[in-house]
Design a protein around this motif. Structure first.
Motif, mmCIF file in Angstrom:
data_model
loop_
_atom_site.group_PDB
_atom_site.id
_atom_site.type_symbol
_atom_site.label_atom_id
_atom_site.label_comp_id
_atom_site.label_asym_id
_atom_site.label_seq_id
_atom_site.Cartn_x
_atom_site.Cartn_y
_atom_site.Cartn_z
ATOM 1 N N ASP A 1 41.884 32.833 46.664
ATOM 2 C CA ASP A 1 41.362 33.733 47.692
ATOM 3 C C ASP A 1 41.912 35.157 47.595
ATOM 4 O OD1 ASP A 1 43.892 32.928 48.444
ATOM 5 O OD2 ASP A 1 43.390 32.640 50.559
ATOM 6 N N LYS A 2 42.927 35.368 46.757
ATOM 7 C CA LYS A 2 43.466 36.718 46.526
ATOM 8 C C LYS A 2 42.954 37.299 45.202
ATOM 9 C CE LYS A 2 47.688 35.955 49.172
ATOM 10 N NZ LYS A 2 47.670 34.542 49.514
ATOM 11 N N GLU A 3 41.950 36.633 44.619
ATOM 12 C CA GLU A 3 41.345 37.031 43.341
ATOM 13 C C GLU A 3 42.350 37.003 42.189
ATOM 14 O OE1 GLU A 3 39.073 40.678 44.032
ATOM 15 O OE2 GLU A 3 37.392 39.418 44.650
ATOM 16 N N ILE A 4 43.183 35.962 42.200
ATOM 17 C CA ILE A 4 44.140 35.709 41.125
ATOM 18 C C ILE A 4 43.658 34.485 40.351
ATOM 19 C CG2 ILE A 4 46.543 35.142 40.562
ATOM 20 C CD1 ILE A 4 46.214 37.913 41.844
ATOM 21 N N ALA A 5 43.597 34.595 39.029
ATOM 22 C CA ALA A 5 43.122 33.493 38.190
ATOM 23 C C ALA A 5 44.140 32.364 38.163
ATOM 24 C CB ALA A 5 42.872 33.993 36.774
ATOM 25 N N TYR A 6 43.626 31.125 38.300
ATOM 26 C CA TYR A 6 44.540 29.991 38.181
ATOM 27 C C TYR A 6 43.992 28.841 37.337
ATOM 28 C CZ TYR A 6 42.147 27.603 42.091
ATOM 29 O OH TYR A 6 41.228 27.008 42.908
ATOM 30 N N ASP A 7 42.797 29.024 36.767
ATOM 31 C CA ASP A 7 42.293 27.996 35.850
ATOM 32 C C ASP A 7 41.191 28.600 34.981
ATOM 33 O OD1 ASP A 7 42.186 25.542 34.640
ATOM 34 O OD2 ASP A 7 41.306 24.478 36.340
ATOM 35 N N PHE A 8 41.072 28.044 33.753
ATOM 36 C CA PHE A 8 40.071 28.491 32.789
ATOM 37 C C PHE A 8 39.532 27.258 32.073
ATOM 38 C CE2 PHE A 8 43.759 31.324 32.865
ATOM 39 C CZ PHE A 8 43.194 32.511 33.296
ATOM 40 N N TRP A 9 38.248 27.228 31.805
ATOM 41 C CA TRP A 9 37.674 26.135 31.015
ATOM 42 C C TRP A 9 36.287 26.540 30.518
ATOM 43 C CZ3 TRP A 9 37.939 25.950 36.352
ATOM 44 C CH2 TRP A 9 36.742 25.775 37.044
ATOM 45 N N LEU B 1 41.203 32.840 22.927
ATOM 46 C CA LEU B 1 41.170 33.581 24.185
ATOM 47 C C LEU B 1 41.905 32.815 25.280
ATOM 48 C CD1 LEU B 1 40.105 35.911 25.938
ATOM 49 C CD2 LEU B 1 38.003 34.597 26.234
ATOM 50 N N ILE B 2 41.580 31.522 25.435
ATOM 51 C CA ILE B 2 42.207 30.725 26.487
ATOM 52 C C ILE B 2 43.697 30.498 26.202
ATOM 53 C CG2 ILE B 2 42.251 28.426 27.554
ATOM 54 C CD1 ILE B 2 39.185 28.431 27.372
ATOM 55 N N GLU B 3 44.028 30.226 24.952
ATOM 56 C CA GLU B 3 45.418 29.909 24.605
ATOM 57 C C GLU B 3 46.344 31.131 24.580
ATOM 58 O OE1 GLU B 3 45.458 27.705 20.948
ATOM 59 O OE2 GLU B 3 44.007 26.261 21.719
ATOM 60 N N ASN B 4 45.812 32.299 24.181
ATOM 61 C CA ASN B 4 46.699 33.432 23.922
ATOM 62 C C ASN B 4 46.438 34.707 24.725
ATOM 63 O OD1 ASN B 4 48.129 32.020 21.809
ATOM 64 N ND2 ASN B 4 46.273 32.273 20.587
ATOM 65 N N HIS B 5 45.338 34.786 25.438
ATOM 66 C CA HIS B 5 45.011 36.051 26.108
ATOM 67 C C HIS B 5 44.808 35.920 27.617
ATOM 68 C CE1 HIS B 5 44.632 38.128 22.247
ATOM 69 N NE2 HIS B 5 44.107 36.997 21.821
ATOM 70 N N LEU B 6 44.254 34.809 28.050
ATOM 71 C CA LEU B 6 44.082 34.592 29.487
ATOM 72 C C LEU B 6 45.315 33.878 30.017
ATOM 73 C CD1 LEU B 6 40.363 33.415 29.619
ATOM 74 C CD2 LEU B 6 41.281 35.654 30.268
ATOM 75 N N GLU B 7 45.810 34.364 31.136
ATOM 76 C CA GLU B 7 47.009 33.773 31.723
ATOM 77 C C GLU B 7 46.796 33.531 33.204
ATOM 78 O OE1 GLU B 7 50.372 36.268 30.971
ATOM 79 O OE2 GLU B 7 49.933 36.419 28.832
ATOM 80 N N LYS B 8 47.297 32.404 33.667
ATOM 81 C CA LYS B 8 47.289 32.160 35.107
ATOM 82 C C LYS B 8 48.088 33.284 35.755
ATOM 83 C CE LYS B 8 46.773 27.224 34.661
ATOM 84 N NZ LYS B 8 47.289 25.884 34.912
ATOM 85 N N GLY B 9 47.564 33.784 36.870
ATOM 86 C CA GLY B 9 48.234 34.881 37.555
ATOM 87 C C GLY B 9 47.603 36.237 37.279
ATOM 88 N N MET B 10 46.680 36.295 36.316
ATOM 89 C CA MET B 10 45.982 37.562 36.060
ATOM 90 C C MET B 10 45.073 37.872 37.247
ATOM 91 S SD MET B 10 44.870 37.226 32.035
ATOM 92 C CE MET B 10 44.296 38.915 31.845
ATOM 93 N N THR B 11 44.920 39.147 37.556
ATOM 94 C CA THR B 11 44.019 39.534 38.631
ATOM 95 C C THR B 11 42.587 39.600 38.103
ATOM 96 O OG1 THR B 11 44.186 41.898 38.170
ATOM 97 C CG2 THR B 11 45.820 40.951 39.697
ATOM 98 N N LYS B 12 41.662 39.579 39.020
ATOM 99 C CA LYS B 12 40.243 39.682 38.658
ATOM 100 C C LYS B 12 39.996 40.973 37.888
ATOM 101 C CE LYS B 12 35.635 39.711 40.687
ATOM 102 N NZ LYS B 12 34.853 39.545 41.918
ATOM 103 N N SER B 13 40.592 42.063 38.333
ATOM 104 C CA SER B 13 40.379 43.343 37.655
ATOM 105 C C SER B 13 40.969 43.331 36.242
ATOM 106 C CB SER B 13 40.914 44.513 38.474
ATOM 107 O OG SER B 13 42.279 44.362 38.732
#
Length: 164
Positions: free
Chosen positions: A152-160, A58-70
């Motif tokens: 603050d714009k609800e854009i993803a920039y980190d996952f862990w 999931l972290i390596e192949n599906h979640l990307e920095k820049g994805m929106t919260k929605s």
């Protein structure tokens, strides 16, 4: 006779160990949205959540920095927890003077004073982070969560992954 008993016990241990470790691999290591969405509960630690095997993919192949919260909610469903948490920045080091462990065996007053110092330091140094937490199985004693950090714009920039 003792040698045979030792060999037998070793074999029994190996069989038990291998059968227990096999349980952690019974779920797919590939992210499957349908299975992910069907297993949103934290659980009690006694049953294995299939999400645990999907996290790396999931972290390596599906979640990307820049994805929106929605977009993340569309992919992963409603989070277990969603909001602002005050946390210490990753690069900050807790001063040795706030070592809580050193209060073991001290009087109640000293422990309370040290805890007050710790709480004041934490309040001064922590920062608000917008986080989404998703239940992701258990370690030996604590639940694991996938954490998605948003700006603050609800854009993803980190996952862990972290334990709670």
């Amino acid at each position: 006779m003792k040698k045979q008993t030792l060999i037998l016990l070793t074999l029994v241990f190996l069989v038990c160990f291998l059968s227990c470790s096999d349980k952690s691999n019974k779920y797919s290591s590939q992210f499957d949205q349908k299975i992910w969405l069907e297993n949103s509960e934290v659980g009690n630690g006694l049953s294995q959540n299939p999400r645990v095997g999907m996290i790396d993919d999931l972290i390596e192949n599906h979640l990307e920095k820049g994805m929106t919260k929605s977009e993340i909610i569309e992919l992963l469903g409603k989070p277990y927890k969603d909001g602002i948490e005050f946390r210490l920045p990753a690069n900050i080091k807790v001063p040795d003077s706030l070592d809580i462990i050193s209060t073991v065996g001290k009087s109640k007053e000293i422990r309370e004073e040290m805890l007050d110092h710790w709480n004041n330091w934490y309040a001064e140094n922590s920062q608000p982070d917008t986080l989404m937490l998703y239940a992701a199985g258990w370690s030996l004693v604590d639940p694991n969560f996938l954490v998605v950090k948003l700006d603050d714009k609800e854009i993803a920039y980190d996952f862990w992954i972290e334990q709670h």
